[in-house]
Design a protein around this motif. Sequence first.
Motif, short mmCIF file in Angstrom:
data_model
loop_
_atom_site.label_atom_id
_atom_site.label_comp_id
_atom_site.label_asym_id
_atom_site.label_seq_id
_atom_site.Cartn_x
_atom_site.Cartn_y
_atom_site.Cartn_z
N GLN A 1 -4.64 0.58 3.98
CA GLN A 1 -4.17 1.97 4.00
C GLN A 1 -5.10 2.77 4.90
O GLN A 1 -6.32 2.64 4.80
CB GLN A 1 -4.18 2.52 2.58
N LYS A 2 -4.53 3.59 5.79
CA LYS A 2 -5.33 4.38 6.72
C LYS A 2 -5.49 5.80 6.18
O LYS A 2 -4.52 6.45 5.79
CB LYS A 2 -4.68 4.42 8.10
N VAL A 3 -6.75 6.27 6.18
CA VAL A 3 -7.06 7.64 5.78
C VAL A 3 -7.64 8.35 7.00
O VAL A 3 -8.64 7.91 7.56
CB VAL A 3 -8.07 7.69 4.61
N THR A 4 -6.98 9.42 7.43
CA THR A 4 -7.42 10.19 8.60
C THR A 4 -7.90 11.56 8.13
O THR A 4 -7.15 12.30 7.50
CB THR A 4 -6.28 10.36 9.62
N GLU B 1 -3.39 11.78 5.46
CA GLU B 1 -3.99 12.69 6.45
C GLU B 1 -4.45 13.95 5.72
O GLU B 1 -3.65 14.60 5.06
CB GLU B 1 -2.99 13.05 7.55
N CYS C 1 0.82 -1.22 0.00
CA CYS C 1 0.00 0.00 0.00
C CYS C 1 0.85 1.26 0.00
O CYS C 1 1.97 1.28 0.53
CB CYS C 1 -0.92 0.02 1.23
N GLU D 1 -10.78 8.13 11.38
CA GLU D 1 -9.96 7.19 10.64
C GLU D 1 -10.82 6.20 9.85
O GLU D 1 -11.79 5.67 10.37
CB GLU D 1 -9.06 6.39 11.58
N LEU E 1 -10.18 2.77 7.40
CA LEU E 1 -9.22 1.80 6.87
C LEU E 1 -9.70 1.34 5.51
O LEU E 1 -10.83 0.86 5.35
CB LEU E 1 -9.08 0.61 7.82
N SER F 1 1.52 5.18 1.25
CA SER F 1 1.55 5.72 2.62
C SER F 1 0.15 6.09 3.08
O SER F 1 -0.73 6.38 2.27
CB SER F 1 2.42 6.99 2.66
N ASP F 2 -0.03 6.09 4.41
CA ASP F 2 -1.29 6.54 4.99
C ASP F 2 -1.52 8.00 4.60
O ASP F 2 -0.58 8.73 4.30
CB ASP F 2 -1.26 6.40 6.51
#
Length: 181
Positions: free
Chosen positions: A99-102, A40, A35, A80, A82, A37-38
């Motif tokens: 992948q984390k989306v904040t 933000e 994945c 957050e 996922l 990068s996360d």
Amino acid sequence: GETLVTWTVTDANGLTATCVQKVTVTDDIAPTISCASDVEVSVDDSSCVSTVTLTAPTVNDNCSVASITNDAPANFPVGETLVTWTVTDANGLTATCVQKVTVTDDIEPTVVCPENIEVTVDTASCVSTVTLTAPTVSDNCSVASITNDAPANFPVGETLVTWTVTDANGLTATCVQKVTV
């Protein structure tokens, strides 16, 4: 898949015989996925969500990649989320990554105080009980609370009442109303 191989044997007099051998090749090597990068981000202007363009993951397979999919929503809410990415190869093998989306709400609420108030003292008293009108408030997400620091009874003179609005994500805004007794 399957391949049929025909074997032929010929003797010294030119006579032949054949047999068929089936060779089955199976792809048991799953694709790989990594994945991006996360992410933000802040909420979109005047909104409580964010539209996010995600970068596709890096994928590879020994045969070929058939598809890359994800379960991302059209709009990301505050907090957050996922996102699961899935790569599928031409033979149906899969691999996933997350992948984390904040999303952060950084838009403060707005508050407009009511008009200043002038009143006289209550009968046979040196204070006044005043019924205050709530301020006009708004927020891109939602308003959680509206509070003030007004006393139960207002003394003679000027009292400044501070109104505080807090949104659902903890952001605040204030305004001041003057009460004259």
